[in-house]
Design an enzyme around this catalytic site. Structure first.
Site, PDB file in Angstrom:
ATOM      1  N   SER A  45      20.513  37.780  46.578  1.00 35.99           N
ATOM      2  CA  SER A  45      21.417  38.452  47.496  1.00 35.99           C
ATOM      3  C   SER A  45      21.665  39.862  46.970  1.00 35.99           C
ATOM      4  O   SER A  45      21.878  40.054  45.771  1.00 35.99           O
ATOM      5  CB  SER A  45      22.743  37.696  47.617  1.00 35.99           C
ATOM      6  N   GLU A  46      21.623  40.838  47.866  1.00 32.43           N
ATOM      7  CA  GLU A  46      21.632  42.231  47.423  1.00 32.43           C
ATOM      8  C   GLU A  46      22.941  42.652  46.753  1.00 32.43           C
ATOM      9  O   GLU A  46      22.995  43.707  46.114  1.00 32.43           O
ATOM     10  CB  GLU A  46      21.338  43.156  48.603  1.00 32.43           C
ATOM     11  N   ASN A  47      23.997  41.840  46.888  1.00 30.54           N
ATOM     12  CA  ASN A  47      25.236  42.178  46.190  1.00 30.54           C
ATOM     13  C   ASN A  47      25.196  41.790  44.716  1.00 30.54           C
ATOM     14  O   ASN A  47      26.157  42.025  43.984  1.00 30.54           O
ATOM     15  CB  ASN A  47      26.447  41.527  46.872  1.00 30.54           C
ATOM     16  N   SER A  87      20.142  44.984  41.320  1.00 32.39           N
ATOM     17  CA  SER A  87      19.723  44.296  42.534  1.00 32.39           C
ATOM     18  C   SER A  87      18.729  45.135  43.324  1.00 32.39           C
ATOM     19  O   SER A  87      17.677  44.646  43.764  1.00 32.39           O
ATOM     20  CB  SER A  87      20.940  43.965  43.397  1.00 32.39           C
TER      21      SER A  87
END
Length: 217
Positions: A45-47, A87
């Site tokens: 997940s990009e977070n 990320s």
């Protein structure tokens, strides 16, 4: 016809052993719930999460563990947490094998529009532009038509583009479609949906070769 869960189940069949997979917000987040148990997959997940698991059961949520859409998630053994710089280094460095995104529109040459409708308030593009620019394999999860019954699989996108010529495959509530240099190629039909139904719902060029099988879920 498929619902959102059905779309996620079909896309889960595209996930292979050893893949690193980024899940966009919306329907794509459901895919983690339906990946086969006999393969190992790392969901990113990009977070800043690597090793996402299925959604938690009610009452077992941890508000500090969320995905990019701010939904609570679970993590698998060995999961890691890191900052946005790390990320996006993964994303821009092409270390993600498969990206699964939602879309408002997709064109027959693989352009995607998934972040803005003019005149409406939006929070921003998020990581979508980075994801579509970097990923080699992009699958879109979407409804085939909008609420007015108009096709979202178009000759040319009408909304602001997120990426150009990047989408490889689309799974909708009606069909599985591959994007080719000649247009949309119909691969599978949703249960109870005819080829004619799909033709009527598709504005872009639709390539139909031989008998089109129903999806196996």
């Amino acid at each position: 016809m498929l619902d959102k869960t059905g779309i996620a189940k079909r896309i889960a069949q595209e996930v292979k052993n050893g893949y690193y997979v980024n899940l966009g917000i919306g329907i794509p987040t459901l895919v983690a719930n339906y990946v086969r148990n006999d393969i190992e997959v790392e969901f990113q997940s990009e977070n800043g999460v690597l090793g996402m698991g299925p959604f938690p059961f009610e009452g077992e949520e941890d508000a500090d563990i969320i995905n990019a859409g701010k939904q609570t998630i679970t993590t698998l053994p060995g999961a890691s947490f890191f900052d946005s710089a790390m990320s996006f280094s993964m994303i821009r460095g092409q270390h993600v094998d498969l990206t699964i995104l939602g879309a408002m529109e997709v064109s027959e040459n693989g352009d995607i529009a998934n972040w803005k409708i003019p005149g409406r308030m939006v929070k921003g593009m998020g990581g979508a532009m980075d994801l579509v620019a970097s990923a080699e394999n992009i699958i879109v999860a979407m409804m085939h038509t909008n609420k007015a019954g108009e096709s979202k699989l178009l000759k040319r996108c009408t909304l602001p583009l997120t990426g150009v010529g990047c989408v490889k495959k689309i799974v909708t509530n009606l069909a599985v479609i591959e994007v080719t240099d000649k247009g949309f190629k119909l691969l599978e039909r949703a249960p109870g949906i005819s080829v004619e139904d799909i033709k009527k719902a598709t504005e872009g060029t639709l390539i139909i070769e031989g008998n089109i099988p129903e999806m196996g879920l």
